[in-house]
Design a protein around this motif. Structure first.
Motif, PDB file in Angstrom:
ATOM      1  N   ARG A   1       0.834  -1.202   0.000  1.00 17.22           N
ATOM      2  CA  ARG A   1       0.000   0.000   0.000  1.00 17.22           C
ATOM      3  C   ARG A   1       0.873   1.258   0.000  1.00 17.22           C
ATOM      4  NH1 ARG A   1      -1.445   3.798   3.102  1.00 17.22           N
ATOM      5  NH2 ARG A   1      -0.397   3.001   4.940  1.00 17.22           N
ATOM      6  N   ILE A   2       1.921   1.247   0.782  1.00 13.96           N
ATOM      7  CA  ILE A   2       2.828   2.397   0.847  1.00 13.96           C
ATOM      8  C   ILE A   2       3.535   2.596  -0.490  1.00 13.96           C
ATOM      9  CG2 ILE A   2       4.952   3.247   1.923  1.00 13.96           C
ATOM     10  CD1 ILE A   2       3.916   1.916   4.536  1.00 13.96           C
ATOM     11  N   LEU A   3       3.974   1.484  -1.117  1.00 18.32           N
ATOM     12  CA  LEU A   3       4.623   1.596  -2.432  1.00 18.32           C
ATOM     13  C   LEU A   3       3.665   2.164  -3.466  1.00 18.32           C
ATOM     14  CD1 LEU A   3       6.686  -1.704  -2.629  1.00 18.32           C
ATOM     15  CD2 LEU A   3       7.574   0.629  -2.637  1.00 18.32           C
ATOM     16  N   GLU A   4       2.396   1.712  -3.425  1.00 20.59           N
ATOM     17  CA  GLU A   4       1.402   2.219  -4.367  1.00 20.59           C
ATOM     18  C   GLU A   4       1.183   3.713  -4.172  1.00 20.59           C
ATOM     19  OE1 GLU A   4      -2.311  -0.014  -4.449  1.00 20.59           O
ATOM     20  OE2 GLU A   4      -1.171  -1.802  -3.899  1.00 20.59           O
ATOM     21  N   GLU A   5       1.056   4.142  -2.929  1.00 24.06           N
ATOM     22  CA  GLU A   5       0.769   5.548  -2.648  1.00 24.06           C
ATOM     23  C   GLU A   5       1.929   6.467  -3.013  1.00 24.06           C
ATOM     24  OE1 GLU A   5      -0.368   5.985   1.417  1.00 24.06           O
ATOM     25  OE2 GLU A   5      -2.277   4.966   1.138  1.00 24.06           O
ATOM     26  N   ASN A   6       3.151   6.016  -2.779  1.00 21.58           N
ATOM     27  CA  ASN A   6       4.304   6.900  -2.934  1.00 21.58           C
ATOM     28  C   ASN A   6       5.118   6.647  -4.197  1.00 21.58           C
ATOM     29  OD1 ASN A   6       3.823   8.222  -0.450  1.00 21.58           O
ATOM     30  ND2 ASN A   6       4.648   6.432   0.599  1.00 21.58           N
ATOM     31  N   GLY A   7       4.798   5.604  -4.929  1.00 17.62           N
ATOM     32  CA  GLY A   7       5.593   5.264  -6.109  1.00 17.62           C
ATOM     33  C   GLY A   7       5.655   6.354  -7.150  1.00 17.62           C
ATOM     34  N   LEU A   8       4.535   6.951  -7.477  1.00 18.98           N
ATOM     35  CA  LEU A   8       4.516   7.990  -8.503  1.00 18.98           C
ATOM     36  C   LEU A   8       5.120   9.298  -8.013  1.00 18.98           C
ATOM     37  CD1 LEU A   8       1.105   7.393 -10.282  1.00 18.98           C
ATOM     38  CD2 LEU A   8       3.395   7.000 -11.186  1.00 18.98           C
ATOM     39  N   LEU A   9       5.152   9.477  -6.699  1.00 16.68           N
ATOM     40  CA  LEU A   9       5.776  10.688  -6.163  1.00 16.68           C
ATOM     41  C   LEU A   9       7.285  10.666  -6.372  1.00 16.68           C
ATOM     42  CD1 LEU A   9       3.832  10.966  -2.787  1.00 16.68           C
ATOM     43  CD2 LEU A   9       3.432  12.261  -4.883  1.00 16.68           C
ATOM     44  N   VAL A  10       7.855   9.469  -6.347  1.00 16.70           N
ATOM     45  CA  VAL A  10       9.305   9.320  -6.477  1.00 16.70           C
ATOM     46  C   VAL A  10       9.726   9.257  -7.944  1.00 16.70           C
ATOM     47  CG1 VAL A  10      11.250   7.812  -5.944  1.00 16.70           C
ATOM     48  CG2 VAL A  10       9.471   8.182  -4.248  1.00 16.70           C
ATOM     49  N   CYS A  11       8.940   8.523  -8.735  1.00 17.98           N
ATOM     50  CA  CYS A  11       9.320   8.314 -10.139  1.00 17.98           C
ATOM     51  C   CYS A  11       8.061   8.357 -10.998  1.00 17.98           C
ATOM     52  CB  CYS A  11      10.028   6.967 -10.278  1.00 17.98           C
ATOM     53  SG  CYS A  11      10.548   6.596 -11.948  1.00 17.98           S
ATOM     54  N   SER A  12       7.990   9.302 -11.901  1.00 20.06           N
ATOM     55  CA  SER A  12       6.773   9.499 -12.687  1.00 20.06           C
ATOM     56  C   SER A  12       6.516   8.402 -13.717  1.00 20.06           C
ATOM     57  CB  SER A  12       6.815  10.856 -13.388  1.00 20.06           C
ATOM     58  OG  SER A  12       7.926  10.896 -14.271  1.00 20.06           O
ATOM     59  N   ASP A  13       7.518   7.606 -14.069  1.00 16.60           N
ATOM     60  CA  ASP A  13       7.285   6.541 -15.051  1.00 16.60           C
ATOM     61  C   ASP A  13       7.253   5.154 -14.392  1.00 16.60           C
ATOM     62  OD1 ASP A  13       9.951   6.542 -14.434  1.00 16.60           O
ATOM     63  OD2 ASP A  13      10.647   6.238 -16.476  1.00 16.60           O
ATOM     64  N   ALA A  14       6.738   5.087 -13.162  1.00 20.51           N
ATOM     65  CA  ALA A  14       6.689   3.836 -12.412  1.00 20.51           C
ATOM     66  C   ALA A  14       5.317   3.171 -12.471  1.00 20.51           C
ATOM     67  CB  ALA A  14       7.075   4.091 -10.962  1.00 20.51           C
ATOM     68  N   LEU A  15       4.496   3.533 -13.452  1.00 19.27           N
ATOM     69  CA  LEU A  15       3.133   3.011 -13.513  1.00 19.27           C
ATOM     70  C   LEU A  15       3.099   1.494 -13.631  1.00 19.27           C
ATOM     71  CD1 LEU A  15       0.204   3.797 -13.412  1.00 19.27           C
ATOM     72  CD2 LEU A  15       0.225   4.070 -15.885  1.00 19.27           C
ATOM     73  N   ASP A  16       3.960   0.901 -14.452  1.00 19.17           N
ATOM     74  CA  ASP A  16       3.990  -0.561 -14.588  1.00 19.17           C
ATOM     75  C   ASP A  16       4.328  -1.229 -13.262  1.00 19.17           C
ATOM     76  OD1 ASP A  16       3.356  -0.428 -17.271  1.00 19.17           O
ATOM     77  OD2 ASP A  16       5.453  -0.512 -17.928  1.00 19.17           O
ATOM     78  N   PHE A  17       5.281  -0.645 -12.552  1.00 16.29           N
ATOM     79  CA  PHE A  17       5.664  -1.184 -11.247  1.00 16.29           C
ATOM     80  C   PHE A  17       4.505  -1.095 -10.262  1.00 16.29           C
ATOM     81  CE2 PHE A  17       7.252  -0.232  -6.947  1.00 16.29           C
ATOM     82  CZ  PHE A  17       7.848  -1.447  -6.669  1.00 16.29           C
ATOM     83  N   ILE A  18       3.836   0.035 -10.247  1.00 15.22           N
ATOM     84  CA  ILE A  18       2.730   0.235  -9.304  1.00 15.22           C
ATOM     85  C   ILE A  18       1.575  -0.716  -9.619  1.00 15.22           C
ATOM     86  CG2 ILE A  18       0.989   1.906  -8.541  1.00 15.22           C
ATOM     87  CD1 ILE A  18       3.196   4.034  -8.852  1.00 15.22           C
ATOM     88  N   GLU A  19       1.310  -0.946 -10.895  1.00 14.11           N
ATOM     89  CA  GLU A  19       0.269  -1.908 -11.273  1.00 14.11           C
ATOM     90  C   GLU A  19       0.630  -3.310 -10.790  1.00 14.11           C
ATOM     91  OE1 GLU A  19      -0.094  -1.437 -15.484  1.00 14.11           O
ATOM     92  OE2 GLU A  19      -1.462   0.259 -15.304  1.00 14.11           O
ATOM     93  N   ALA A  20       1.896  -3.691 -10.912  1.00 12.37           N
ATOM     94  CA  ALA A  20       2.347  -5.004 -10.449  1.00 12.37           C
ATOM     95  C   ALA A  20       2.223  -5.106  -8.928  1.00 12.37           C
ATOM     96  CB  ALA A  20       3.786  -5.257 -10.890  1.00 12.37           C
ATOM     97  N   VAL A  21       2.565  -4.052  -8.223  1.00 16.33           N
ATOM     98  CA  VAL A  21       2.447  -4.046  -6.758  1.00 16.33           C
ATOM     99  C   VAL A  21       0.984  -4.154  -6.355  1.00 16.33           C
ATOM    100  CG1 VAL A  21       2.777  -2.635  -4.678  1.00 16.33           C
ATOM    101  CG2 VAL A  21       4.597  -2.800  -6.364  1.00 16.33           C
ATOM    102  N   CYS A  22       0.111  -3.486  -7.090  1.00 17.18           N
ATOM    103  CA  CYS A  22      -1.324  -3.543  -6.806  1.00 17.18           C
ATOM    104  C   CYS A  22      -1.849  -4.967  -6.985  1.00 17.18           C
ATOM    105  CB  CYS A  22      -2.074  -2.572  -7.719  1.00 17.18           C
ATOM    106  SG  CYS A  22      -3.825  -2.449  -7.364  1.00 17.18           S
ATOM    107  N   ARG A  23      -1.435  -5.626  -8.057  1.00 15.73           N
ATOM    108  CA  ARG A  23      -1.840  -7.024  -8.274  1.00 15.73           C
ATOM    109  C   ARG A  23      -1.292  -7.924  -7.172  1.00 15.73           C
ATOM    110  NH1 ARG A  23      -0.665  -5.629 -13.559  1.00 15.73           N
ATOM    111  NH2 ARG A  23       1.347  -6.686 -13.477  1.00 15.73           N
ATOM    112  N   PHE A  24      -0.047  -7.700  -6.781  1.00 18.12           N
ATOM    113  CA  PHE A  24       0.567  -8.500  -5.731  1.00 18.12           C
ATOM    114  C   PHE A  24      -0.161  -8.297  -4.403  1.00 18.12           C
ATOM    115  CE2 PHE A  24       4.102  -9.122  -2.576  1.00 18.12           C
ATOM    116  CZ  PHE A  24       4.171 -10.499  -2.717  1.00 18.12           C
ATOM    117  N   ARG A  25      -0.536  -7.051  -4.103  1.00 16.02           N
ATOM    118  CA  ARG A  25      -1.285  -6.782  -2.865  1.00 16.02           C
ATOM    119  C   ARG A  25      -2.623  -7.502  -2.891  1.00 16.02           C
ATOM    120  NH1 ARG A  25      -4.341  -1.852  -0.373  1.00 16.02           N
ATOM    121  NH2 ARG A  25      -4.371  -1.073  -2.495  1.00 16.02           N
ATOM    122  N   GLY A  26      -3.289  -7.509  -4.050  1.00 11.91           N
ATOM    123  CA  GLY A  26      -4.548  -8.246  -4.177  1.00 11.91           C
ATOM    124  C   GLY A  26      -4.351  -9.728  -3.921  1.00 11.91           C
TER     125      GLY A  26
END
Length: 84
Positions: free
Chosen positions: A37-62
């Protein structure tokens, strides 16, 4: 040095355990879900092209949440509030 060692007795030492390295305890499902959850919330704040990573983290959290639900035991409301 104990008496047994002073008298020449042999003390066997387990060579597999290394006291220099602390034992690694894996995080709980709850801790892993919170970390995702923390990675999802803060991922785009750190790196604007991290959308693929955040989607993978979201799937993993699910997936972790599904594992958590499958391992949970159903209880009655009396047990939840510790009624006897």
């Amino acid at each position: 040095m104990g008496l047994s060692l002073a008298s020449g007795d042999i003390e066997e030492i387990d060579s597999d355990s290394d006291d220099d390295e602390p034992e690694v305890v894996p995080p709980s499902l709850k801790q892993m879900i919170e970390a995702c959850r923390i990675l999802e919330e803060n991922g785009l704040l750190v790196c604007s092209d991290a959308l693929d990573f955040i989607e993978a983290v979201c799937r993993f959290r699910g997936h972790l949440q599904k594992m958590s639900r499958e391992g949970a035991k159903q209880t009655t409301i009396d047990m939840f509030f510790n009624y006897k």
